[in-house]
Design an enzyme around this catalytic site. Structure first.
Site, PDB file in Angstrom:
ATOM      1  CB  ALA A 251      -2.407  -6.096   5.521  1.00  0.00           C
ATOM      2  CB  ALA A 252       2.404  -2.742   4.211  1.00  0.00           C
ATOM      3  N   GLY A 253      -0.041  -1.027   5.158  1.00  0.00           N
ATOM      4  CA  GLY A 253      -0.614   0.213   5.706  1.00  0.00           C
ATOM      5  C   GLY A 253      -1.466  -0.067   6.937  1.00  0.00           C
ATOM      6  CG  ASP A 254      -4.846  -2.426   6.542  1.00  0.00           C
ATOM      7  OD1 ASP A 254      -5.222  -1.243   6.365  1.00  0.00           O
ATOM      8  OD2 ASP A 254      -5.177  -3.366   5.789  1.00  0.00           O
TER       9      ASP A 254
END
Ligand code: RIB
Length: 306
Positions: A251-254
């Site tokens: 979820a870093a990209g999210d």
């Protein structure tokens, strides 16, 4: 400052996570550490990130009538997200993701989309877009592509700025790319969309040029620990991230995408917004889980100004 109004259309999953020393190879069993169950899904993660960081968020999604869907909706409401367009479907289970995370914080993810796969263009038509005053529409690719295309077309016709995070990677029609204000692929997704292997700043620049030639105004290619390469009319360059010790990059990209639209909606310049989003994404990697790891506004500001 009024909170930016963000409409997020996308998936909601329940993540079943096991930490292992390393990711198993095909046919191999590895013993892992603790098991963690927590809310995830690219759409839901981006909605929660945008809400936690100061956006006024409406989320459009489809979940089952099972306990996972019910808990997801309760979680969105606790985050202050408007859930009137989170549809409950008795014909399919809620989405589930099986996630393995290794010692370096890298992951492997398999998703059973369930009800996410039933989010249809008709669901988008049931939303009175003209009555919602929207600063940004934010989407990803964990729901059917015809639904994403339909929403982008409607938003474009109404002058709403659409940001597409093209994850998980898949090919896109030129027509869809033309409807977008901004696209935010990672290196793998940029390669699939352009054929350019992105591994440094010049190759990111080349891929970004190709995407801009297809008609999207702003391209941001996220490159993990190198940062994010930005190409727009006013700013072009690599924005490096702060250094952190990652535990789980899920979820870093999210988090990056949710933070980015909120920061832009709050009036930050594109370069500042990317730096803010880099800080949010970096902080998210220092904790386990997807939504569980998304930082609060004050933490991100602390890193941004610190
Ligand atoms: O981007 C991370 C997300 O991908 C996880 O939360 C998982 O649900 C999958 O959708």
């Amino acid at each position: 400052m009024t909170a930016p109004k963000i409409l997020v259309i996308g998936s909601s999953n329940t993540d079943m996570v096991i930490q292992t020393d390393r990711l198993p190879t095909p046919g191999e069993t590895v013993l892992g550490g603790e098991f963690l169950m927590n809310p995830g899904g690219k759409g839901a993660n981006q909605a929660v990130a945008a809400a936690r960081l100061g956006g006024k968020v409406s989320f459009v999604s489809r979940v089952g009538t099972d306990i996972f869907g019910q808990e997801a909706i309760e979680g969105f409401q606790q985050s202050g997200i408007d859930t009137q367009f989170v549809f409950q479907d008795s014909t399919a289970p809620s989405g589930i993701a099986l996630i393995l995370v290794n010692q370096e914080g890298e992951n492997s993810i398999a998703v059973a989309p369930g009800a996410n796969g039933l989010l249809r263009p008709a669901d988008i038509d049931s939303i009175p877009l003209n009555q919602l005053v929207i600063d940004f529409l934010l989407m990803q690719l964990e729901v059917p592509i015809d639904t994403v295309e339909h929403a982008a077309r409607r938003a474009h016709a109404m002058g709403i700025k659409t940001v597409l995070n093209p994850a998980p990677a898949q090919k896109l029609s030129d027509h869809l790319i033309q409807q977008l204000f901004m696209i935010t692929p990672n290196e793998t997704e940029a390669y699939l969309l352009t054929g350019v292997e992105v591994h440094d700043e010049p190759s990111a620049h080349e891929a970004a040029n190709m995407l801009q030639d297809k008609g999207v105004e702003i391209v941001i290619i996220t490159m993990g620990a190198y940062g994010a390469f930005v190409k727009s009319r006013d700013f072009t360059g690599l924005v490096p991230p702060p250094e952190v010790r990652p535990i789980d990059t899920t979820a870093a990209g999210d988090t990056f995408n949710g933070a980015l639209v909120v920061a832009l909606g709050m009036g930050k310049t594109l370069e500042e917004a990317v730096r803010f989003a880099n800080c949010a994404a970096a902080l998210s990697t220092t904790k386990m889980g997807a939504q569980a790891s998304i930082p609060a506004f004050a933490e991100v500001e602390g890193l941004f100004y610190g």
